[in-house]
Design a protein around this motif. Structure first.
Motif, PDB file in Angstrom:
ATOM      1  N   VAL A  55       0.857  -1.190   0.000  1.00 41.56           N
ATOM      2  CA  VAL A  55       0.000   0.000   0.000  1.00 41.56           C
ATOM      3  C   VAL A  55       0.891   1.238   0.000  1.00 41.56           C
ATOM      4  N   HIS A  56       0.325   2.319  -0.469  1.00 48.24           N
ATOM      5  CA  HIS A  56       0.984   3.623  -0.388  1.00 48.24           C
ATOM      6  C   HIS A  56       0.134   4.465   0.559  1.00 48.24           C
ATOM      7  N   PRO A  57       0.655   4.776   1.739  1.00 46.36           N
ATOM      8  CA  PRO A  57      -0.180   5.469   2.729  1.00 46.36           C
ATOM      9  C   PRO A  57      -0.465   6.936   2.429  1.00 46.36           C
ATOM     10  N   HIS A  58       0.373   7.585   1.602  1.00 43.89           N
ATOM     11  CA  HIS A  58       0.228   9.031   1.448  1.00 43.89           C
ATOM     12  C   HIS A  58       0.070   9.524   0.013  1.00 43.89           C
ATOM     13  N   HIS A  59       0.015   8.618  -0.960  1.00 42.13           N
ATOM     14  CA  HIS A  59      -0.183   9.103  -2.332  1.00 42.13           C
ATOM     15  C   HIS A  59      -1.088   8.159  -3.120  1.00 42.13           C
ATOM     16  N   ASP A  60      -1.748   8.752  -4.103  1.00 45.46           N
ATOM     17  CA  ASP A  60      -2.596   8.013  -5.030  1.00 45.46           C
ATOM     18  C   ASP A  60      -1.793   7.761  -6.301  1.00 45.46           C
ATOM     19  N   GLU A  61      -2.152   6.695  -7.014  1.00 48.71           N
ATOM     20  CA  GLU A  61      -1.492   6.388  -8.272  1.00 48.71           C
ATOM     21  C   GLU A  61      -2.542   6.259  -9.367  1.00 48.71           C
ATOM     22  N   SER A  62      -2.218   6.797 -10.537  1.00 48.78           N
ATOM     23  CA  SER A  62      -3.079   6.591 -11.698  1.00 48.78           C
ATOM     24  C   SER A  62      -2.195   6.123 -12.848  1.00 48.78           C
ATOM     25  N   PHE A  63      -2.748   5.222 -13.658  1.00 54.24           N
ATOM     26  CA  PHE A  63      -1.998   4.565 -14.723  1.00 54.24           C
ATOM     27  C   PHE A  63      -2.794   4.586 -16.018  1.00 54.24           C
ATOM     28  N   THR A  64      -2.084   4.707 -17.121  1.00 48.63           N
ATOM     29  CA  THR A  64      -2.644   4.498 -18.452  1.00 48.63           C
ATOM     30  C   THR A  64      -1.711   3.535 -19.167  1.00 48.63           C
ATOM     31  N   VAL A  65      -2.269   2.441 -19.658  1.00 48.84           N
ATOM     32  CA  VAL A  65      -1.465   1.447 -20.377  1.00 48.84           C
ATOM     33  C   VAL A  65      -1.297   1.940 -21.812  1.00 48.84           C
ATOM     34  N   LEU A  66      -0.046   2.122 -22.218  1.00 48.27           N
ATOM     35  CA  LEU A  66       0.259   2.621 -23.563  1.00 48.27           C
ATOM     36  C   LEU A  66       0.507   1.477 -24.543  1.00 48.27           C
ATOM     37  N   VAL A  67       1.180   0.422 -24.083  1.00 47.86           N
ATOM     38  CA  VAL A  67       1.546  -0.723 -24.913  1.00 47.86           C
ATOM     39  C   VAL A  67       1.430  -1.982 -24.068  1.00 47.86           C
ATOM     40  N   ARG A 107       1.971   4.937 -18.532  1.00 46.70           N
ATOM     41  CA  ARG A 107       2.154   6.269 -17.975  1.00 46.70           C
ATOM     42  C   ARG A 107       1.668   6.152 -16.537  1.00 46.70           C
ATOM     43  N   TRP A 108       2.464   6.632 -15.572  1.00 45.08           N
ATOM     44  CA  TRP A 108       2.205   6.407 -14.152  1.00 45.08           C
ATOM     45  C   TRP A 108       2.371   7.728 -13.425  1.00 45.08           C
ATOM     46  N   LEU A 109       1.346   8.128 -12.703  1.00 43.04           N
ATOM     47  CA  LEU A 109       1.351   9.393 -11.981  1.00 43.04           C
ATOM     48  C   LEU A 109       1.094   9.137 -10.505  1.00 43.04           C
ATOM     49  N   SER A 110       1.972   9.671  -9.645  1.00 38.58           N
ATOM     50  CA  SER A 110       1.801   9.601  -8.190  1.00 38.58           C
ATOM     51  C   SER A 110       1.529  11.008  -7.686  1.00 38.58           C
ATOM     52  N   THR A 111       0.420  11.165  -6.921  1.00 39.49           N
ATOM     53  CA  THR A 111       0.061  12.473  -6.367  1.00 39.49           C
ATOM     54  C   THR A 111      -0.412  12.333  -4.923  1.00 39.49           C
ATOM     55  N   PRO A 112       0.022  13.195  -4.017  1.00 41.26           N
ATOM     56  CA  PRO A 112       1.155  14.093  -4.183  1.00 41.26           C
ATOM     57  C   PRO A 112       2.445  13.282  -4.249  1.00 41.26           C
ATOM     58  N   ALA A 113       3.500  13.883  -4.748  1.00 43.49           N
ATOM     59  CA  ALA A 113       4.734  13.141  -5.002  1.00 43.49           C
ATOM     60  C   ALA A 113       5.456  12.736  -3.722  1.00 43.49           C
ATOM     61  N   GLY A 114       5.454  13.593  -2.725  1.00 43.91           N
ATOM     62  CA  GLY A 114       6.157  13.258  -1.488  1.00 43.91           C
ATOM     63  C   GLY A 114       7.577  12.778  -1.772  1.00 43.91           C
ATOM     64  N   ARG A 115       7.932  11.628  -1.197  1.00 39.01           N
ATOM     65  CA  ARG A 115       9.283  11.072  -1.349  1.00 39.01           C
ATOM     66  C   ARG A 115       9.328   9.921  -2.353  1.00 39.01           C
TER      67      ARG A 115
END
Length: 157
Positions: free
Chosen positions: A40-52, A93-101
Motif C-alpha cells: 500500500v501507499h499510505p500518502h499518495h494516489d497512483e493513476s496509470f494508463t497502459v500505452l503498450v 504512464r504512471w502518476l503519483s500524487t502528491p509526489a512526497g518522497r
C-alpha cells in the motif's frame, strides 16, 4: 528531466515530471516479469494508463488485466501489486500524487541495483527508510523489514 531508474529485475521507469505535487513516469514492464509483493501507499494516489501491452493488477480480492488504451487508479491505502503477464513489454504512464518522497524511494531502489546490493537486507533497508511511501501488506514481509531494515547501513540504502 529524463532519468531512467531500475526498480527490480523486470521494471524500469523514465522520469517525465517531478514536483512536490506530481511524480510522473513512463514505466516499462518486461515480458513475464516479476510479481512484486502486495503493498500500500499510505500518502499518495497512483493513476496509470497502459500505452503498450497488458499489465495485470492484483488487488486485495481479485486480479484484473488492463490492455493498451485502458486507465485505472489505485487510491492511497489500497493493497495492490502489478506485473506484465504477457510475452511483449508493457509500457504505462504512471502518476503519483502528491509526489512526497516517491522519487527518492525509486532513486534508492535504482542505486541498490546499480551497486549490486539488491539483497534481502538491502531491500529491507529501503523499505524501512521509505515506509511513508510503500508498505508491504504481508505480516511476514513487514516483520522482515522491521528486523532487517535497520541493519542496512542504518536503514539507508
Amino acid at each position: 528531466m529524463s532519468a531512467t531508474l531500475t526498480l527490480n529485475g523486470s521494471e524500469s521507469i523514465r522520469v517525465l515530471e517531478s514536483t512536490p505535487d506530481r511524480f510522473e513516469v513512463e514505466a516499462t514492464y518486461a515480458p513475464r516479469g516479476e510479481r512484486p509483493p502486495k503493498h500500500v501507499h499510505p500518502h499518495h494516489d497512483e493513476s496509470f494508463t497502459v500505452l503498450v501491452g497488458t499489465v495485470r493488477v492484483g488487488f486485495a480480492d481479485h486480479e484484473q488485466d488492463y490492455p493498451a488504451g485502458e486507465s485505472f487508479v489505485v487510491p492511497r491505502g489500497t493493497a495492490h501489486h502489478m506485473w506484465n503477464p504477457g510475452d511483449e513489454p508493457a509500457v504505462l504512464r504512471w502518476l503519483s500524487t502528491p509526489a512526497g518522497r516517491v522519487e527518492a524511494f525509486f532513486t534508492d531502489m535504482d542505486r541498490l541495483h546499480r551497486e549490486d546490493r539488491a539483497s534481502l537486507v538491502g531491500l529491507a533497508g529501503v523499505l524501512h527508510r521509505y515506509r511513508d511511501v510503500m508498505r508491504p501488506t504481508s505480516p511476514v514481509t513487514r516483520a522482515a523489514v522491521r528486523v532487517l531494515g535497520p541493519l542496512s547501513r542504518g536503514g539507508r540504502a
